[in-house]
Structures are given as structure tokens and as C-alpha cells.
Design a protein around this motif. Structure first.
Motif, PDB file in Angstrom:
ATOM      1  N   LYS A   1       0.843  -1.194   0.000  1.00 40.48           N
ATOM      2  CA  LYS A   1       0.000   0.000   0.000  1.00 40.48           C
ATOM      3  C   LYS A   1       0.878   1.244   0.000  1.00 40.48           C
ATOM      4  CE  LYS A   1      -3.894  -0.035   2.118  1.00 40.48           C
ATOM      5  NZ  LYS A   1      -5.007  -0.001   3.063  1.00 40.48           N
ATOM      6  N   ARG A   2       0.560   2.172  -0.891  1.00 39.87           N
ATOM      7  CA  ARG A   2       1.256   3.448  -0.993  1.00 39.87           C
ATOM      8  C   ARG A   2       0.211   4.562  -1.043  1.00 39.87           C
ATOM      9  NH1 ARG A   2       5.025   0.989   0.588  1.00 39.87           N
ATOM     10  NH2 ARG A   2       6.693   0.151  -0.702  1.00 39.87           N
ATOM     11  N   SER A   3       0.583   5.722  -0.572  1.00 40.07           N
ATOM     12  CA  SER A   3      -0.297   6.887  -0.630  1.00 40.07           C
ATOM     13  C   SER A   3       0.046   7.720  -1.856  1.00 40.07           C
ATOM     14  CB  SER A   3      -0.134   7.739   0.626  1.00 40.07           C
ATOM     15  OG  SER A   3      -0.621   7.053   1.740  1.00 40.07           O
TER      16      SER A   3
ATOM     17  N   ARG B   1      -5.464  12.869  -0.741  1.00 44.45           N
ATOM     18  CA  ARG B   1      -4.649  11.676  -0.524  1.00 44.45           C
ATOM     19  C   ARG B   1      -5.530  10.436  -0.678  1.00 44.45           C
ATOM     20  NH1 ARG B   1       0.745  11.907  -0.336  1.00 44.45           N
ATOM     21  NH2 ARG B   1       0.954  10.521   1.421  1.00 44.45           N
ATOM     22  N   THR B   2      -4.957   9.422  -1.318  1.00 45.36           N
ATOM     23  CA  THR B   2      -5.631   8.137  -1.451  1.00 45.36           C
ATOM     24  C   THR B   2      -4.580   7.047  -1.357  1.00 45.36           C
ATOM     25  OG1 THR B   2      -7.224   6.864  -2.761  1.00 45.36           O
ATOM     26  CG2 THR B   2      -5.495   8.026  -3.985  1.00 45.36           C
ATOM     27  N   SER B   3      -4.992   5.858  -0.959  1.00 42.87           N
ATOM     28  CA  SER B   3      -4.074   4.728  -0.867  1.00 42.87           C
ATOM     29  C   SER B   3      -4.345   3.758  -1.998  1.00 42.87           C
ATOM     30  CB  SER B   3      -4.254   3.992   0.465  1.00 42.87           C
ATOM     31  OG  SER B   3      -3.876   4.824   1.526  1.00 42.87           O
ATOM     32  N   VAL B   4      -3.275   3.195  -2.529  1.00 43.73           N
ATOM     33  CA  VAL B   4      -3.370   2.207  -3.602  1.00 43.73           C
ATOM     34  C   VAL B   4      -2.487   1.027  -3.230  1.00 43.73           C
ATOM     35  CG1 VAL B   4      -2.913   1.754  -6.049  1.00 43.73           C
ATOM     36  CG2 VAL B   4      -3.770   3.987  -5.345  1.00 43.73           C
TER      37      VAL B   4
ATOM     38  N   LEU C   1       0.890  10.786 -13.123  1.00 44.21           N
ATOM     39  CA  LEU C   1       0.430   9.682 -13.967  1.00 44.21           C
ATOM     40  C   LEU C   1      -0.805   9.022 -13.358  1.00 44.21           C
ATOM     41  CD1 LEU C   1       0.715   7.944 -16.457  1.00 44.21           C
ATOM     42  CD2 LEU C   1       2.434   6.575 -15.241  1.00 44.21           C
ATOM     43  N   ALA C   2      -0.819   8.861 -12.049  1.00 41.11           N
ATOM     44  CA  ALA C   2      -1.991   8.288 -11.373  1.00 41.11           C
ATOM     45  C   ALA C   2      -3.223   9.172 -11.589  1.00 41.11           C
ATOM     46  CB  ALA C   2      -1.717   8.103  -9.887  1.00 41.11           C
ATOM     47  N   ALA C   3      -3.042  10.488 -11.577  1.00 47.19           N
ATOM     48  CA  ALA C   3      -4.165  11.406 -11.796  1.00 47.19           C
ATOM     49  C   ALA C   3      -4.727  11.264 -13.212  1.00 47.19           C
ATOM     50  CB  ALA C   3      -3.727  12.845 -11.534  1.00 47.19           C
TER      51      ALA C   3
END
Length: 118
Positions: free
Chosen positions: A29-31, A38-41, A65-67
Motif C-alpha cells: 500500500k502506498r499513498s 490523498r488516497t491509498s493504492v 500519472l496516477a491522476a
């Protein structure tokens, strides 16, 4: 809708060793910060490694890139799943491009000219 321009670019340094908390197949898990939130993936180490590689190759921070991925995904699909599918499709495109090889030189018939090397 999130874009790369409004995503935080603060996460550019490498993540800690990906083997912490278990083996390479265990999700880590990373933020991430997307549009100021903030979100965790959770992704497996191999996906985090590839995610960093692709972001760097595109000149983007992981958050940016996540956005982009987040903005394009179906709301019914989790961000982690969308990232995995994005990475798979990116690798497939890279493999296709590698098989295609370098661009072919134009033929005499297509240009109407003979090159000076002939």
C-alpha cells in the motif's frame, strides 16, 4: 476531472524497499495525492516498479500519472485495477512497437526519387 497539472508532483523519489512486509507478490500500500486529495493504492512490487518506470519515461511524477489514469477510468473500476490495466496495455504497445522495428526507408516508387547512395 483530474489532470497532470493539478496533481501533486511531490512523490518523485523511489519508494522504500519493495520487499518490506512480505514477498514480491504481496500487495504494498502506498499513498498518492490526486487533485489535492490523498488516497491509498495497493499494488504488487512488480507493478510499483513498472509504474515508476513508465512515469519516469513520460517525464511525470507518479502522482501525475496516477491522476491521468484516475481521470480516464470508469468509476466502477478501482484505481489499483485501472493502474494494472494501464501498465499492461503500455507494455503491450511497447512490445508491438519493438516488433515493428525502425521505420522503413521510403521506396523509390513512393518518393519518385533515387537516393544518392544507389
Amino acid at each position: 476531472m483530474a489532470t497532470a497539472s493539478n496533481a501533486s508532483a511531490s512523490t518523485t523519489e523511489p519508494f522504500p524497499a519493495e520487499t518490506e512486509g512480505g514477498g514480491p507478490d504481496r500487495p504494498l500500500k502506498r499513498s498518492l495525492t490526486l487533485s489535492g486529495h490523498r488516497t491509498s493504492v495497493s499494488l504488487e512490487a512488480a507493478f510499483w516498479e513498472e509504474f515508476r518506470r513508465v512515469a519516469k519515461a513520460r517525464g511525470l511524477a507518479i502522482n501525475a500519472l496516477a491522476a491521468i489514469i484516475d481521470a480516464d477510468r470508469d468509476p466502477e473500476i478501482s484505481l489499483a485495477s485501472a493502474i494494472r490495466v494501464f501498465l499492461l496495455r503500455n507494455l503491450q504497445a511497447e512490445a508491438r512497437d519493438a516488433r515493428a522495428g525502425p521505420p522503413a526507408q521510403p521506396s523509390v516508387a513512393s518518393t519518385g526519387k533515387v537516393s544518392s547512395s544507389q
